[in-house]
Design a protein around this motif. Sequence first.
Motif, PDB file in Angstrom:
ATOM      1  N   GLU A  13      -1.118  -2.461  11.409  1.00 27.57           N
ATOM      2  CA  GLU A  13      -1.736  -2.188  10.086  1.00 27.57           C
ATOM      3  C   GLU A  13      -3.068  -2.902   9.879  1.00 27.57           C
ATOM      4  OE1 GLU A  13      -0.192   0.204   8.868  1.00 27.57           O
ATOM      5  OE2 GLU A  13       1.961  -0.045   9.077  1.00 27.57           O
ATOM      6  N   PRO A  21      -7.277   6.571   7.740  1.00 32.65           N
ATOM      7  CA  PRO A  21      -7.800   5.947   6.520  1.00 32.65           C
ATOM      8  C   PRO A  21      -6.693   5.461   5.597  1.00 32.65           C
ATOM      9  CG  PRO A  21      -8.011   8.347   6.432  1.00 32.65           C
ATOM     10  CD  PRO A  21      -7.571   8.011   7.817  1.00 32.65           C
ATOM     11  N   TYR A  22      -6.947   4.365   4.930  1.00 33.10           N
ATOM     12  CA  TYR A  22      -6.079   3.940   3.831  1.00 33.10           C
ATOM     13  C   TYR A  22      -6.373   4.851   2.642  1.00 33.10           C
ATOM     14  CZ  TYR A  22      -4.843   1.457  -0.421  1.00 33.10           C
ATOM     15  OH  TYR A  22      -4.365   1.150  -1.669  1.00 33.10           O
ATOM     16  N   ILE A  23      -5.300   5.358   2.038  1.00 38.41           N
ATOM     17  CA  ILE A  23      -5.448   6.211   0.850  1.00 38.41           C
ATOM     18  C   ILE A  23      -4.574   5.617  -0.247  1.00 38.41           C
ATOM     19  CG2 ILE A  23      -5.208   8.549  -0.074  1.00 38.41           C
ATOM     20  CD1 ILE A  23      -5.318   9.574   2.831  1.00 38.41           C
ATOM     21  N   TYR A  51       0.812  -1.229   0.000  1.00 38.27           N
ATOM     22  CA  TYR A  51       0.000   0.000   0.000  1.00 38.27           C
ATOM     23  C   TYR A  51       0.837   1.268   0.000  1.00 38.27           C
ATOM     24  CZ  TYR A  51       1.257  -1.256   4.758  1.00 38.27           C
ATOM     25  OH  TYR A  51       1.966  -1.659   5.864  1.00 38.27           O
ATOM     26  N   CYS A  52       2.148   1.140   0.201  1.00 35.72           N
ATOM     27  CA  CYS A  52       2.933   2.319   0.580  1.00 35.72           C
ATOM     28  C   CYS A  52       3.764   2.879  -0.569  1.00 35.72           C
ATOM     29  CB  CYS A  52       3.845   1.934   1.735  1.00 35.72           C
ATOM     30  SG  CYS A  52       4.966   3.263   2.194  1.00 35.72           S
ATOM     31  N   ARG A  88       2.816   0.243  13.974  1.00 36.37           N
ATOM     32  CA  ARG A  88       1.446  -0.106  13.585  1.00 36.37           C
ATOM     33  C   ARG A  88       1.374  -1.570  13.165  1.00 36.37           C
ATOM     34  NH1 ARG A  88      -1.046   4.718   9.883  1.00 36.37           N
ATOM     35  NH2 ARG A  88      -1.050   6.365  11.452  1.00 36.37           N
ATOM     36  N   LEU A 140       3.683   8.778   1.114  1.00 36.51           N
ATOM     37  CA  LEU A 140       3.158   7.453   1.411  1.00 36.51           C
ATOM     38  C   LEU A 140       1.900   7.174   0.619  1.00 36.51           C
ATOM     39  CD1 LEU A 140       3.483   7.585   5.298  1.00 36.51           C
ATOM     40  CD2 LEU A 140       5.086   6.548   3.714  1.00 36.51           C
ATOM     41  N   TYR A 141       1.103   8.236   0.374  1.00 41.59           N
ATOM     42  CA  TYR A 141      -0.188   8.062  -0.293  1.00 41.59           C
ATOM     43  C   TYR A 141      -0.559   9.371  -0.985  1.00 41.59           C
ATOM     44  CZ  TYR A 141      -1.052   9.975   4.342  1.00 41.59           C
ATOM     45  OH  TYR A 141      -0.968  10.713   5.483  1.00 41.59           O
ATOM     46  N   MET A 164      -4.802   0.666   9.414  1.00 44.63           N
ATOM     47  CA  MET A 164      -5.383   1.459   8.331  1.00 44.63           C
ATOM     48  C   MET A 164      -6.853   1.093   8.192  1.00 44.63           C
ATOM     49  SD  MET A 164      -2.405   1.660   5.495  1.00 44.63           S
ATOM     50  CE  MET A 164      -1.929  -0.033   5.745  1.00 44.63           C
ATOM     51  N   GLN A 181      10.398   9.451  12.423  1.00 43.13           N
ATOM     52  CA  GLN A 181       9.781   8.385  11.627  1.00 43.13           C
ATOM     53  C   GLN A 181      10.671   8.093  10.421  1.00 43.13           C
ATOM     54  OE1 GLN A 181       6.032   9.033   9.211  1.00 43.13           O
ATOM     55  NE2 GLN A 181       5.212   7.796  10.871  1.00 43.13           N
TER      56      GLN A 181
HETATM   57  N1  5AD Z   1      -2.554   5.023   3.172  1.00 41.38           N
HETATM   58  C1  5AD Z   1      -2.621   5.305   4.484  1.00 41.38           C
HETATM   59  N2  5AD Z   1      -1.619   5.095   5.343  1.00 41.38           N
HETATM   60  C2  5AD Z   1      -0.478   4.583   4.842  1.00 41.38           C
HETATM   61  N3  5AD Z   1       0.673   4.268   5.433  1.00 41.38           N
HETATM   62  C3  5AD Z   1       1.513   3.798   4.503  1.00 41.38           C
HETATM   63  N4  5AD Z   1       0.928   3.800   3.301  1.00 41.38           N
HETATM   64  C4  5AD Z   1      -0.335   4.275   3.482  1.00 41.38           C
HETATM   65  C5  5AD Z   1      -1.432   4.510   2.636  1.00 41.38           C
HETATM   66  N5  5AD Z   1      -1.370   4.232   1.337  1.00 41.38           N
HETATM   67  C6  5AD Z   1       0.857   4.360   6.863  1.00 41.38           C
HETATM   68  C7  5AD Z   1       1.125   2.989   7.450  1.00 41.38           C
HETATM   69  C8  5AD Z   1       2.507   3.119   8.031  1.00 41.38           C
HETATM   70  C9  5AD Z   1       2.639   4.605   8.239  1.00 41.38           C
HETATM   71  C10 5AD Z   1       4.033   5.082   8.265  1.00 41.38           C
HETATM   72  O1  5AD Z   1       1.952   5.169   7.160  1.00 41.38           O
HETATM   73  O2  5AD Z   1       0.183   2.705   8.474  1.00 41.38           O
HETATM   74  O3  5AD Z   1       2.654   2.424   9.259  1.00 41.38           O
END
Ligand code: 5AD
Length: 362
Positions: free
Chosen positions: A163, A234-236, A67-68, A161, A316-317, A204, A105
Motif C-alpha cells: 500500500e 490510484p487512491y480514490i 482508506y477502504c 499490497r 472499496l472506493y 496506492m 479476493q
Molecule cells: N482507493 C484505491 N484503492 C483502494 N483499495 C482499498 N481502498 C482503496 C481506495 N480507497 C485497494 C487497496 C487494497 C485493494 C484490495 O484495494 O490497495 O489492497
Amino acid sequence: MIETILKKSESSPLNQAEIVTLLSAEGSDLELLFDTAAEVKARYVGQNVYLRGLIEYSNKCIKNCKYCGVRRGNSHVIRYEMSHDEVIEVAKYAQRRKFGSLVIQSGERTDQKFVSTISSLLQEIRTLSNGELHVTLSVGEQTEEVYKTWVDAGAHRFLLRIEATNRALYEQIHPVDATHDFDKRIAAIHALRRAGFQVGTGVMIGLPNQTLEDLAGDLLFMQQIDIDMCGMGPYIEHEETPLYAQKELLMPLQERFNLSLKMVAILRILMKNINIAATTAMQAIDDEGREKAIRCGANVVMPNLTPLKYREEYFLYNNKPGVADDADTGLDVMKKNIEAAGCRIAFGEWGDSEHYNARTTN
Ligand code: 5AD
Ligand code: SF4
C-alpha cells in the motif's frame, strides 16, 4: 536528461532521484517514457494480455484501513460471503470462457473456518478444471503455515499490497496497532515467497501527503524484494472512511490517474519481465484506463466475475466500475479495446510471469 536516464535503464538500475525525474516527465518527455515502456514490454513479455477472472469472495474484514470502504468500522456495508457453489459456478464460467486463471479476493480474515474454506475451494477448482485454471489469492496477511497450506491446496500466486512503503505514510493511512503493523506486512510478503508463491505487491498512488520520492521508493522496494507481479492504482477517496477528511490535500483524480500510468511505465522499465496489472481503480477514473495502462506496460487484466448481487457491497472506493456490467458484455468490450491497443488476449493461458519462470528455472 530523460533520454540519458532511459538509456541507462537498459543496462543498470536507476536511483531514487532518477526515478523522481521520470515521474515528473511531461509533454514529449512523457511520450518518450511511455514509448520506451511499450518497447520494453514488447521485447521482454510480448503483446499477450493475460486474463484473471476476479471473484470478490467476501467483504467481511477484520481490518480498519483508513482508506477502504469495506473497513470493519463501516457499519453501512452489508457483509456477505459467497457460497461454495457460487464460487464454483464462477470458476466453471471462467474455464468455459478460457480465462486461464482466477483471482480470489476478500477482506482479511484469519479464522480457521476461513482458512479451510479457501483450501477446499482451491482443491475443488484444481479438480474441476483438471489443473487448467491457476488461482491467485488476494486475502491478506496470514501465517507462513497457512500460506503453505494454500500452496499445497493448489494456489499459485498471491497478491499482498504493501500500500505504501514509507513507514510514516503507511501509519497515516492505517490505524497504528498490532493488526495493521507495517513490519508484519513486510514479513508476510517474505513469507509468501518462502511458501512457494509467485508474489505480487502494489501501492496506492496519489495518497494524501505522498511525495514523488515516496513513489520512487515504492518502485525501488518492488525491485529490491524482487516481485513477480504488481497491481497498483490510484487512491480514490470514499466518503465513509476516515481518510476522506483529508480530501483537500489530494491532487485531482485525472492527475492521480496520469501518475499511475507513469508508475506502470517506470516499473516496466525497471522490472522488464514481471506481470503488471491494469487495475480496476485505473478504469474507475478513465473509461479507457485499462487500455491506456496496457499501452504503457501492463500485461494483465482482471475482469470482474463476482455475481452482480454482491458487487455493490464490494465498494472499496467511489465510482468503482462494472457494478452493473454482466460478465459477457464486459468481456466482449474488453477484447475489442485490447486489440485496439495493439495487444491480444491470451485465452486459455496461465500467464505466469516471465520473471517467475526465469527465477525458478535457473
Ligand atoms: N482507493 C484505491 N484503492 C483502494 N483499495 C482499498 N481502498 C482503496 C481506495 N480507497 C485497494 C487497496 C487494497 C485493494 C484490495 O484495494 O490497495 O489492497
Ligand atoms: Fe480490509 Fe483490505 Fe479494505 Fe484493508 S483494504 S479494510 S484489509 S478489505
